[in-house]
Design a protein around this motif. Structure first.
Motif, PDB file in Angstrom:
ATOM      1  N   MET A 135     -34.105 -28.600-117.472  1.00  0.00           N
ATOM      2  CA  MET A 135     -34.035 -27.685-116.330  1.00  0.00           C
ATOM      3  C   MET A 135     -33.250 -28.302-115.177  1.00  0.00           C
ATOM      4  O   MET A 135     -32.489 -27.616-114.489  1.00  0.00           O
ATOM      5  N   GLY A 136     -33.429 -29.604-114.960  1.00  0.00           N
ATOM      6  CA  GLY A 136     -32.681 -30.272-113.901  1.00  0.00           C
ATOM      7  C   GLY A 136     -31.192 -30.290-114.190  1.00  0.00           C
ATOM      8  O   GLY A 136     -30.363 -30.091-113.284  1.00  0.00           O
ATOM      9  N   ILE A 137     -30.824 -30.524-115.443  1.00  0.00           N
ATOM     10  CA  ILE A 137     -29.416 -30.515-115.834  1.00  0.00           C
ATOM     11  C   ILE A 137     -28.829 -29.123-115.657  1.00  0.00           C
ATOM     12  O   ILE A 137     -27.695 -28.969-115.186  1.00  0.00           O
ATOM     13  N   ARG A 138     -29.589 -28.112-116.004  1.00  0.00           N
ATOM     14  CA  ARG A 138     -29.145 -26.724-115.829  1.00  0.00           C
ATOM     15  C   ARG A 138     -28.807 -26.438-114.356  1.00  0.00           C
ATOM     16  O   ARG A 138     -27.801 -25.799-114.042  1.00  0.00           O
ATOM     17  N   ARG A 139     -29.662 -26.939-113.463  1.00  0.00           N
ATOM     18  CA  ARG A 139     -29.449 -26.686-112.036  1.00  0.00           C
ATOM     19  C   ARG A 139     -28.182 -27.361-111.511  1.00  0.00           C
ATOM     20  O   ARG A 139     -27.666 -26.981-110.460  1.00  0.00           O
ATOM     21  N   ARG A 140     -27.657 -28.353-112.229  1.00  0.00           N
ATOM     22  CA  ARG A 140     -26.430 -29.012-111.784  1.00  0.00           C
ATOM     23  C   ARG A 140     -25.181 -28.200-112.115  1.00  0.00           C
ATOM     24  O   ARG A 140     -24.202 -28.252-111.373  1.00  0.00           O
ATOM     25  N   LEU A 141     -25.201 -27.493-113.232  1.00  0.00           N
ATOM     26  CA  LEU A 141     -23.977 -26.797-113.646  1.00  0.00           C
ATOM     27  C   LEU A 141     -23.913 -25.351-113.160  1.00  0.00           C
ATOM     28  O   LEU A 141     -22.821 -24.855-112.866  1.00  0.00           O
ATOM     29  N   LYS A 142     -25.048 -24.676-113.048  1.00  0.00           N
ATOM     30  CA  LYS A 142     -25.002 -23.254-112.693  1.00  0.00           C
ATOM     31  C   LYS A 142     -24.247 -22.974-111.395  1.00  0.00           C
ATOM     32  O   LYS A 142     -23.485 -21.997-111.319  1.00  0.00           O
ATOM     33  N   PRO A 143     -24.387 -23.805-110.340  1.00  0.00           N
ATOM     34  CA  PRO A 143     -23.593 -23.542-109.133  1.00  0.00           C
ATOM     35  C   PRO A 143     -22.090 -23.620-109.376  1.00  0.00           C
ATOM     36  O   PRO A 143     -21.313 -22.915-108.711  1.00  0.00           O
ATOM     37  N   ILE A 144     -21.669 -24.459-110.316  1.00  0.00           N
ATOM     38  CA  ILE A 144     -20.251 -24.567-110.630  1.00  0.00           C
ATOM     39  C   ILE A 144     -19.772 -23.312-111.349  1.00  0.00           C
ATOM     40  O   ILE A 144     -18.687 -22.795-111.079  1.00  0.00           O
ATOM     41  N   LEU A 145     -20.581 -22.804-112.250  1.00  0.00           N
ATOM     42  CA  LEU A 145     -20.239 -21.552-112.930  1.00  0.00           C
ATOM     43  C   LEU A 145     -20.149 -20.413-111.924  1.00  0.00           C
ATOM     44  O   LEU A 145     -19.231 -19.580-111.980  1.00  0.00           O
ATOM     45  N   GLU A 146     -21.088 -20.372-110.988  1.00  0.00           N
ATOM     46  CA  GLU A 146     -21.073 -19.321-109.970  1.00  0.00           C
ATOM     47  C   GLU A 146     -19.868 -19.458-109.048  1.00  0.00           C
ATOM     48  O   GLU A 146     -19.289 -18.454-108.608  1.00  0.00           O
ATOM     49  N   ALA A 147     -19.473 -20.708-108.761  1.00  0.00           N
ATOM     50  CA  ALA A 147     -18.267 -20.920-107.960  1.00  0.00           C
ATOM     51  C   ALA A 147     -17.039 -20.408-108.705  1.00  0.00           C
ATOM     52  O   ALA A 147     -16.132 -19.819-108.106  1.00  0.00           O
ATOM     53  N   GLY A 148     -17.013 -20.626-110.029  1.00  0.00           N
ATOM     54  CA  GLY A 148     -15.919 -20.107-110.830  1.00  0.00           C
ATOM     55  C   GLY A 148     -15.863 -18.595-110.827  1.00  0.00           C
ATOM     56  O   GLY A 148     -14.780 -17.993-110.791  1.00  0.00           O
ATOM     57  N   LYS A 149     -17.019 -17.966-110.829  1.00  0.00           N
ATOM     58  CA  LYS A 149     -17.066 -16.509-110.753  1.00  0.00           C
ATOM     59  C   LYS A 149     -16.594 -16.026-109.393  1.00  0.00           C
ATOM     60  O   LYS A 149     -15.810 -15.065-109.297  1.00  0.00           O
ATOM     61  N   ASP A 150     -17.054 -16.686-108.323  1.00  0.00           N
ATOM     62  CA  ASP A 150     -16.643 -16.301-106.970  1.00  0.00           C
ATOM     63  C   ASP A 150     -15.130 -16.447-106.782  1.00  0.00           C
ATOM     64  O   ASP A 150     -14.513 -15.676-106.035  1.00  0.00           O
ATOM     65  N   ALA A 151     -14.555 -17.447-107.458  1.00  0.00           N
ATOM     66  CA  ALA A 151     -13.111 -17.674-107.365  1.00  0.00           C
ATOM     67  C   ALA A 151     -12.334 -16.776-108.331  1.00  0.00           C
ATOM     68  O   ALA A 151     -11.107 -16.897-108.430  1.00  0.00           O
ATOM     69  N   ARG A 152     -13.025 -15.914-109.026  1.00  0.00           N
ATOM     70  CA  ARG A 152     -12.417 -14.978-109.982  1.00  0.00           C
ATOM     71  C   ARG A 152     -11.705 -15.703-111.119  1.00  0.00           C
ATOM     72  O   ARG A 152     -10.673 -15.245-111.631  1.00  0.00           O
ATOM     73  N   LEU A 153     -12.310 -16.812-111.518  1.00  0.00           N
ATOM     74  CA  LEU A 153     -11.813 -17.555-112.675  1.00  0.00           C
ATOM     75  C   LEU A 153     -12.667 -17.310-113.904  1.00  0.00           C
ATOM     76  O   LEU A 153     -12.206 -17.489-115.028  1.00  0.00           O
ATOM     77  N   LEU A 154     -13.925 -16.927-113.673  1.00  0.00           N
ATOM     78  CA  LEU A 154     -14.858 -16.612-114.742  1.00  0.00           C
ATOM     79  C   LEU A 154     -15.422 -15.226-114.520  1.00  0.00           C
ATOM     80  O   LEU A 154     -15.543 -14.757-113.383  1.00  0.00           O
ATOM     81  N   ARG A 155     -15.810 -14.592-115.619  1.00  0.00           N
ATOM     82  CA  ARG A 155     -16.434 -13.274-115.533  1.00  0.00           C
ATOM     83  C   ARG A 155     -17.681 -13.266-116.410  1.00  0.00           C
ATOM     84  O   ARG A 155     -17.598 -13.466-117.619  1.00  0.00           O
ATOM     85  N   PHE A 156     -18.829 -13.073-115.786  1.00  0.00           N
ATOM     86  CA  PHE A 156     -20.089 -12.942-116.515  1.00  0.00           C
ATOM     87  C   PHE A 156     -21.071 -12.178-115.652  1.00  0.00           C
ATOM     88  O   PHE A 156     -20.946 -12.131-114.421  1.00  0.00           O
ATOM     89  N   ALA A 157     -22.068 -11.572-116.311  1.00  0.00           N
ATOM     90  CA  ALA A 157     -23.070 -10.805-115.582  1.00  0.00           C
ATOM     91  C   ALA A 157     -24.194 -11.689-115.074  1.00  0.00           C
ATOM     92  O   ALA A 157     -24.811 -11.403-114.042  1.00  0.00           O
ATOM     93  N   ASN A 158     -24.468 -12.776-115.787  1.00  0.00           N
ATOM     94  CA  ASN A 158     -25.621 -13.613-115.466  1.00  0.00           C
ATOM     95  C   ASN A 158     -25.265 -15.078-115.698  1.00  0.00           C
ATOM     96  O   ASN A 158     -24.859 -15.452-116.795  1.00  0.00           O
ATOM     97  N   SER A 159     -25.419 -15.921-114.661  1.00  0.00           N
ATOM     98  CA  SER A 159     -25.044 -17.325-114.786  1.00  0.00           C
ATOM     99  C   SER A 159     -25.952 -18.071-115.757  1.00  0.00           C
ATOM    100  O   SER A 159     -25.532 -19.052-116.383  1.00  0.00           O
ATOM    101  N   GLU A 160     -27.190 -17.608-115.905  1.00  0.00           N
ATOM    102  CA  GLU A 160     -28.099 -18.238-116.864  1.00  0.00           C
ATOM    103  C   GLU A 160     -27.586 -18.048-118.286  1.00  0.00           C
ATOM    104  O   GLU A 160     -27.571 -18.987-119.089  1.00  0.00           O
ATOM    105  N   ASP A 161     -27.146 -16.835-118.604  1.00  0.00           N
ATOM    106  CA  ASP A 161     -26.589 -16.583-119.933  1.00  0.00           C
ATOM    107  C   ASP A 161     -25.320 -17.408-120.158  1.00  0.00           C
ATOM    108  O   ASP A 161     -25.111 -17.950-121.251  1.00  0.00           O
ATOM    109  N   ALA A 162     -24.481 -17.484-119.129  1.00  0.00           N
ATOM    110  CA  ALA A 162     -23.245 -18.258-119.251  1.00  0.00           C
ATOM    111  C   ALA A 162     -23.561 -19.732-119.471  1.00  0.00           C
ATOM    112  O   ALA A 162     -22.926 -20.404-120.302  1.00  0.00           O
ATOM    113  N   TYR A 163     -24.553 -20.251-118.739  1.00  0.00           N
ATOM    114  CA  TYR A 163     -24.932 -21.652-118.920  1.00  0.00           C
ATOM    115  C   TYR A 163     -25.433 -21.897-120.340  1.00  0.00           C
ATOM    116  O   TYR A 163     -25.044 -22.881-120.983  1.00  0.00           O
ATOM    117  N   ARG A 164     -26.306 -21.038-120.825  1.00  0.00           N
ATOM    118  CA  ARG A 164     -26.856 -21.236-122.169  1.00  0.00           C
ATOM    119  C   ARG A 164     -25.757 -21.214-123.219  1.00  0.00           C
ATOM    120  O   ARG A 164     -25.798 -21.963-124.203  1.00  0.00           O
TER     121      ARG A 164
END
Length: 218
Positions: A135-164
């Motif tokens: 869970m701690g490792i998950r919390r390190r990457l999810k903000p990066i995935l969300e930053a990628g989405k905000d920058a319009r580099l990634l597209r996903f509905a849910n960052s949890e699904d993208a992380y998994r």
């Protein structure tokens, strides 16, 4: 509840890091035999110091797991100027760290011990490892995935699904095979292929979630 804090190399003093490293070494050697007395003896410090720093055995175990999980570093990116290249490199670093950590003797022993304790309802080690490891490792990457989405580099509905998805692409069946003692899977073989595996997992992830790739599929 298990202690959860943001952990990096600066969280613990060098002396505390040495104590936690000693605790990890004892876990590898003895598995089930981690005690405050044993850690104090191995680290050449007093039990009173351990209690002052970590509170009790659960606190020491929590800090030990956090220290091990912190080896999977949180990627550093400039959210205001995030490029596709920088995002990819940060995810490759995460994947490289993740594979390097989970194939080591410490992680394999720690997870095996935690699973055994959880099955026997022996203590809280299973919960401590779950909350402060995966869970701690998950919390390190999810903000990066969300930053990628905000920058319009990634597209996903849910960052949890993208992380998994990314975690599954990186780890595949390696961890479970190691935990079950697959003799055909050696650490040296895994290490030799880490770079290729990291690149393949990241390429596959961007094929699934990269904005350019999703546009091409529409």
């Amino acid at each position: 509840m298990p202690l959860t804090i943001k952990v990096n190399e600066e969280t613990f003093t060098p002396r505390q890091q040495a104590v936690l490293t000693a605790a990890l070494d004892l876990l590898v050697e003895n598995g089930d035999g981690l005690t405050m007395t044993a850690v104090a003896r191995r680290a050449s410090c007093s039990k009173e110091t351990l209690y002052k720093w970590f509170g009790d055995r659960d606190g020491l175990l929590t800090a030990t797991v956090q220290w091990q999980a912190a080896k999977v570093r949180m990627p550093q990116v400039d959210r205001s100027h995030l490029s596709a290249k920088a995002l990819r490199l940060s995810m490759e670093q995460f994947a490289r760290d993740l594979l390097t950590v989970i194939i080591g003797d410490v992680s394999v022993t720690l997870n095996r011990t935690a699973i055994t304790h959880a099955a026997q309802e022996k203590d809280r080690l299973g919960l401590i490892v779950l909350e402060n490891g995966p869970m701690g490792i998950r919390r390190r990457l999810k903000p990066i995935l969300e930053a990628g989405k905000d920058a319009r580099l990634l597209r996903f509905a849910n960052s949890e699904d993208a992380y998994r998805t990314f975690f599954g692409l990186v780890v595949r069946d390696v961890q479970i095979r190691l935990l079950l003692g697959d003799s055909t899977l050696t650490q040296s073989n895994i290490e030799a292929n880490i770079e290729a595996d990291v690149k393949a997992a990241t390429d596959q992830f961007f094929t699934l979630y990269g904005v350019e790739a999703t546009h091409n599929r529409e």
